[in-house]
Design an enzyme around this catalytic site. Structure first.
Site, mmCIF file in Angstrom:
data_model
loop_
_atom_site.group_PDB
_atom_site.id
_atom_site.type_symbol
_atom_site.label_atom_id
_atom_site.label_comp_id
_atom_site.label_asym_id
_atom_site.label_seq_id
_atom_site.Cartn_x
_atom_site.Cartn_y
_atom_site.Cartn_z
ATOM 1 N N GLY A 180 25.763 43.795 40.251
ATOM 2 C CA GLY A 180 24.616 42.770 41.082
ATOM 3 C C GLY A 180 24.530 41.556 40.705
ATOM 4 N N ASN B 90 12.627 46.056 41.907
ATOM 5 C CA ASN B 90 13.403 46.905 40.861
ATOM 6 C C ASN B 90 12.031 48.005 40.120
ATOM 7 O OD1 ASN B 90 14.207 44.084 40.715
ATOM 8 N ND2 ASN B 90 12.921 44.118 38.584
ATOM 9 N N SER C 54 25.473 47.389 43.515
ATOM 10 C CA SER C 54 25.804 47.651 41.835
ATOM 11 C C SER C 54 25.960 49.242 41.600
ATOM 12 C CB SER C 54 24.537 46.970 40.442
ATOM 13 O OG SER C 54 25.280 47.138 39.730
ATOM 14 N N ALA C 55 26.878 49.338 41.239
ATOM 15 C CA ALA C 55 27.476 50.838 40.993
ATOM 16 C C ALA C 55 26.226 51.489 40.134
ATOM 17 C CB ALA C 55 28.662 50.926 40.628
ATOM 18 N N HIS C 56 26.146 50.643 39.335
ATOM 19 C CA HIS C 56 25.912 51.492 37.683
ATOM 20 C C HIS C 56 24.077 51.625 38.435
ATOM 21 C CE1 HIS C 56 22.986 49.189 35.507
ATOM 22 N NE2 HIS C 56 24.092 47.920 35.898
ATOM 23 N N CYS D 93 9.576 41.594 28.106
ATOM 24 C CA CYS D 93 9.804 41.011 26.682
ATOM 25 C C CYS D 93 11.355 40.003 26.020
ATOM 26 C CB CYS D 93 9.791 41.863 25.609
ATOM 27 S SG CYS D 93 10.893 43.008 26.333
HETATM 28 C C1 PLP Z 1 20.252 45.752 37.810
HETATM 29 C C2 PLP Z 1 19.594 44.966 39.136
HETATM 30 C C3 PLP Z 1 21.283 43.990 39.593
HETATM 31 C C4 PLP Z 1 21.287 43.322 38.706
HETATM 32 O O1 PLP Z 1 22.789 44.383 38.662
HETATM 33 P P1 PLP Z 1 23.635 44.232 37.141
HETATM 34 O O2 PLP Z 1 24.743 44.701 38.122
HETATM 35 O O3 PLP Z 1 23.174 45.086 35.905
HETATM 36 O O4 PLP Z 1 24.823 43.148 37.219
HETATM 37 C C5 PLP Z 1 20.103 42.488 40.334
HETATM 38 N N1 PLP Z 1 19.063 42.979 41.241
HETATM 39 C C6 PLP Z 1 18.138 43.902 40.899
HETATM 40 C C7 PLP Z 1 17.534 44.599 42.196
HETATM 41 C C8 PLP Z 1 18.372 44.986 39.422
HETATM 42 O O5 PLP Z 1 18.065 46.115 39.885
#
Ligand code: PLP
Length: 393
Positions: free
Chosen positions: A78, A160, A208-210, A334
């Site tokens: 992402g 998020n 983002s896959a994870h 943090c």
């Molecule tokens: C987790 C997240 C990202 C970053 O994605 P990564 O694959 O961890 O670099 C970007 N935008 C949002 C809204 C996210 O929740």
């Protein structure tokens, strides 16, 4: 530790941070670490079987977001997709002789916000649009911010922290009628709600896959055909030259498989997870006083609950719940070591002292009613204990 202590319980309620990888996804990836280790650019059979795997993953990734396979660029996640979208679009506009005003919001992920701040240092003008108390970006102000020199609008699909869904379709309509490129960070939307690039009307979209049960370190950027975009890295001609570097084939296979399953399971999982989230919020509000649900009045993705608990700190709640076997997240950033309230909750208009009490519970496909009920058993005790100890009366 109290009698409620439970050393073996491991309840995961932090799916907006990352998700477990589905076992089918791991299985699909394994051959590409082992016998199918080739380079997808090689013309021999080792290369070809990798090239085929990339093609299949591109198809299932595209299908998840309603795109054509040729419009999907694989990235490292992402963060990189957001950087490529924003930096790449601004660069392309500048090269075409345009200017570089960017419209974004106060509640974006750091991958967008810090990229914009960085570009500000390089002479770009940035408008940061505030949001309503509900957590929805102020459309009227966004409309006013668009000027003839605006190159890009970048607003996230789902936040998020709060899960609040932004009116991307309306934003795209405002921007595109003025010829402005539209990017959305859909990292918290893909796999949680239906995402269709045609319906949203966006030019660029990050996933983002994870965040949907795939591996870490791999993602994609949707690039609508004809969108002016320049690469950020220089190198080979991989990914249409937009993202040079030998492809992470095992990761991309994992992304493709996670996307395929996410699409197939979406309806069922939305219902299951939404039911758990509603049960959790209802229970928490019933059993604990002086708690609010941030963004609770706005449309939200079904898995996220942003609770703000008066008179105690979110981080203290998170640490205590962790000792009891529940993994949640506190809204506080943090990074500096200091316990600062979440900028997202501040943007919703919460008093900084109140926003300190922010926690985020983000559910997933494998959570159960029993886990939610166990949480509802522990949460009121944790809050009561911390309030007893709290100097913030
Ligand atoms: C987790 C997240 C990202 C970053 O994605 P990564 O694959 O961890 O670099 C970007 N935008 C949002 C809204 C996210 O929740």
């Amino acid at each position: 530790m109290s009698a409620d202590s439970n050393q073996t319980r491991r309840v995961y309620f932090d799916h907006n941070a990352t998700t477990p990888v589905r076992s089918e996804v791991v299985e699909a990836m394994l051959p590409y670490f082992r016998e199918r280790f080739g380079n997808a650019s090689s013309i021999h059979f080792f290369g070809q079987e990798n090239r085929d795997a990339l093609d299949r993953s591109r198809e299932s990734t595209a299908a998840l977001i309603g795109a054509d396979p040729e419009e999907v660029i694989f990235t490292s996640g992402g963060t990189e997709s957001d950087n490529l979208a924003i930096r790449g679009a601004v660069r392309a506009r500048r090269r075409l002789g345009g200017s570089s005003h960017i419209v974004t919001s106060d509640i974006e992920h750091p991958a967008v916000l810090k990229t914009c701040r960085d570009l500000e240092g390089e002479g770009c003008r940035i408008s940061y649009i505030p949001c309503e108390g509900s957590g929805v970006v102020r459309l009227d102000l966004l409309d006013k911010a668009l000027t003839p020199d605006t190159a890009l609008v970048s607003i996230m699909l789902a936040n998020n922290e709060t899960g609040v869904i932004q009116p991307i379709k309306e934003i795209s309509a405002l921007a595109r009628s003025r010829g402005v490129t539209v990017h959305t960070d859909a990292v918290q939307g893909a796999g949680k709600i239906p995402v269709d690039v045609g319906e949203l009307g966006v030019d660029l979209l990050s996933i983002s896959a994870h965040k949907f049960y795939g591996p870490k370190g791999v993602g994609a950027l949707y690039v609508r055909r004809g969108t002016p975009l320049e690469p950020v890295y220089t190198g080979g001609s991989h990914e249409c030259g937009l993202r040079p570097g030998t492809e992470n084939v095992p990761g991309i296979v994992g992304l493709g498989e996670a996307a395929r399953i996410a699409k197939k399971e979406l309806g069922r999982e939305m219902k299951h997870i939404g039911g758990l989230r509603d049960r959790l919020e209802r229970g928490a509000l019933e059993r604990v006083g002086d708690v609010i649900v941030a963004g609770g009045a706005a449309p939200r993705v079904p898995n996220t609950s942003s609770l703000v608990v008066a008179r105690i700190e979110g981080e203290a709640i998170t640490l205590r719940l962790s000792m009891l076997g529940f993994a949640i997240s506190s809204g506080s950033a943090c990074a500096s070591g200091a316990n600062e309230p979440s900028y997202v909750l501040i943007a919703l208009g919460l008093d900084p002292a109140i926003a300190q009490g922010g926690i985020r519970i983000s559910l997933g496909a494998f959570n159960t009613v029993d886990e939610v009920d166990a949480f509802l058993g522990s949460f009121p005790k944790v809050v009561a204990r911390l309030r007893e100890l709290s100097p913030l009366k």
